[in-house]
Design an enzyme around this catalytic site. Structure first.
Site, PDB file in Angstrom:
ATOM      1  CG  HIS A 120      -8.416  -3.644   3.289  1.00 57.44           C
ATOM      2  ND1 HIS A 120      -8.290  -2.685   2.314  1.00 57.44           N
ATOM      3  CD2 HIS A 120      -8.502  -4.832   2.645  1.00 57.44           C
ATOM      4  CE1 HIS A 120      -8.307  -3.271   1.121  1.00 57.44           C
ATOM      5  NE2 HIS A 120      -8.417  -4.576   1.292  1.00 57.44           N
ATOM      6  CG  ASP A 131      -4.052 -11.514  -2.515  1.00 54.73           C
ATOM      7  OD1 ASP A 131      -3.567 -10.371  -2.627  1.00 54.73           O
ATOM      8  OD2 ASP A 131      -5.185 -11.819  -2.946  1.00 54.73           O
ATOM      9  CG  HIS A 179      -6.516  -9.918 -10.065  1.00 51.71           C
ATOM     10  ND1 HIS A 179      -6.638  -9.855  -8.693  1.00 51.71           N
ATOM     11  CD2 HIS A 179      -7.755  -9.670 -10.560  1.00 51.71           C
ATOM     12  CE1 HIS A 179      -7.899  -9.575  -8.381  1.00 51.71           C
ATOM     13  NE2 HIS A 179      -8.593  -9.455  -9.492  1.00 51.71           N
ATOM     14  NE  ARG A 185      -3.619  -2.594   0.863  1.00 51.67           N
ATOM     15  CZ  ARG A 185      -4.297  -3.347   0.008  1.00 51.67           C
ATOM     16  NH1 ARG A 185      -4.138  -3.193  -1.299  1.00 51.67           N
ATOM     17  NH2 ARG A 185      -5.138  -4.256   0.439  1.00 51.67           N
ATOM     18  CG  ASN A 234      -2.868  -3.229  -6.064  1.00 49.72           C
ATOM     19  OD1 ASN A 234      -1.806  -3.527  -5.517  1.00 49.72           O
ATOM     20  ND2 ASN A 234      -4.032  -3.673  -5.625  1.00 49.72           N
TER      21      ASN A 234
HETATM   22 ZN   LIG Z   1      -5.252 -10.253  -7.009  1.00 51.50          ZN
END
Ligand SMILES: [Zn+2]
Length: 424
Positions: A307, A303, A177, A62, A92
């Site tokens: 959060h 993975d 993905h 993140r 990401n």
């Molecule tokens: Zn993924």
């Protein structure tokens, strides 16, 4: 000079004999049955298992962009606490590493702040959409370990075909993905339990239709194609068939898809059971376990998806997808697969060290030998431990495994000869 002596550790290959390991500078300097060295820091392993440090090819740190969820510092502390010495961070983040300049900054930041080795994925295509393919060769030269749009599926076959051709030129793995946006819709759980929970379901075809497409594209291009978080029975069968046909494909599965299925979901409030891909049916779960055991699936990856409490609030519809995984991975696999005799420690070592290191051509050590870089982890196989919310090194605690009794907690983790984690 850093010197560290590990006493009385157990190796996977010879569990009956306890060994000592001397580390000098960044390397293993000696291995013996009773090494006597004065003036060194000693870790008494008391029979704990010693393994080459674990490798996870799929984590979300993140950083930059969502550092309220995790940072390079806290993410790498979580990795160290889980016995991981090398992790591959997904792209990401914000900004997305589309260009060499952005990627270069991330590589430097990962190196400066990381307690463990953090390799960085670059994005396959601009902003993880199908707009335009990034310069994969240039990104590889800047340090991209591999390419992925993780978090998003590549929607168009033409985009994936172009990406695979570029990945071949860049000599890097492309990790997918799998998610067809139209079949995914607004789904939040596996299709099979959607009606019961009165929420929108995710059709398993959202995974398998793209997988079938990609496998023929990989066959056509010769690209090394890697399947992220494989979750379906049909997906396992497709990978098995593709391997038989000589397609250069590898696959990973998460601990949660190995150990949990839709029968764990009782209400729409079980938000720590919401992840993407979702928990699948017991039949799918049995198939990914069997696929891992027979080598169709090459490795386990967590993975790790931290959060905040706010992002995980609400119910199955409103909560964010994903759970943390680095700190519970080894104990969960040891407790649920090794202790009951379903798998061996040697297999776990392959899934969490040798297979990922080989597939992604990493420099991570895969054996314990004199002269080798000292990336090591020690695990306590004897004492039971109850996973607790307040013990995590990660900034986030979104995991369904809190309260679970496990064996195999990390005793110590060593990176480049330096002690980066030691249990109290
Ligand atoms: Zn993924």
């Amino acid at each position: 000079m850093t010197r560290l002596l590990i006493k009385h550790a157990q190796m996977v290959e010879q569990p009956e004999q306890l060994i000592d390991v001397l580390i000098e500078d960044e390397q293993i300097a000696a291995i013996g049955s009773s090494l006597a060295v004065s003036g060194v820091e000693v870790i008494d392993a008391r029979g704990a298992l010693i393994m080459p440090g674990l490798v996870d090819v799929h984590v979300h740190f993140r950083d930059p962009g969502q550092t309220d969820k995790e940072t390079i510092t806290t993410g790498s502390k979580a990795a160290a606490r889980g016995g991981f010495t090398t992790v591959l961070a997904m792209p990401n983040v914000q900004p997305v590493p589309n260009t060499a300049a952005t990627l270069h900054e991330m590589v430097i930041h990962n190196h400066e702040k990381g307690l463990v080795h953090i390799e960085q994925y670059a994005a396959v295509s601009a902003e993880l959409t199908d707009q335009s393919i990034n310069d994969l060769v240039g990104l590889a030269q800047t340090g991209a370990v591999a390419f992925s749009n993780d978090g998003k599926g590549v929607q168009s076959a033409a985009t994936m075909l172009a990406a695979m051709k570029a990945a071949v030129k860049a000599n890097r793995v492309i990790s997918a993905h799998l998610e067809d946006n139209d079949l995914m819709g607004h789904g939040v759980v596996d299709q099979s339990v959607a009606d019961q929970l009165q929420v929108a379901g995710i059709d398993p075809l959202a995974e398998t239709s793209q997988l079938a497409r990609d496998l023929v594209l990989a066959q056509a291009t010769g690209a090394h194609y890697h399947v992220a978080h494989l979750s379906t029975k049909n997906g396992v069968e497709l990978v098995r068939l593709a391997k038989l046909h000589g397609v250069h494909v590898t696959a990973e599965v998460t601990p949660h898809h190995l150990l949990l299925d839709t029968t764990a979901i009782h209400t729409r409030k079980d938000v720590n059971l919401k992840m993407n891909p979702p928990l699948r049916t017991p039949t799918d779960r049995a198939a990914v376990v069997a696929g891992l055991l027979d080598g169709t699936i090459d490795m386990v990856a967590t993975d790790h998806a931290p959060h905040t409490v706010a992002d995980k609030a609400g119910d199955m519809v409103s909560a964010a997808f994903g759970i943390t995984g680095l700190e519970t991975c080894f104990p969960l696999l040891y407790t649920h697969l090794v202790r009951p005799g379903i798998a061996t420690l040697a297999q776990v070592q392959r899934w969490l060290n040798q297979a990922p290191a080989k597939a992604f051509k990493l420099s991570a050590p895969t054996t314990i030998r004199v002269g080798q870089k000292a990336d090591l982890a020690l695990f306590d196989l004897e004492h039971a431990h109850t996973i607790q919310a307040d013990e995590f090194a990660s900034k986030s605690v979104n995991t369904p495994f809190i309260g679970e009794k496990v064996y195999g907690m990390t005793v110590a983790t060593i990176v480049d000869g330096q002690l980066v984690y030691r249990a109290d």
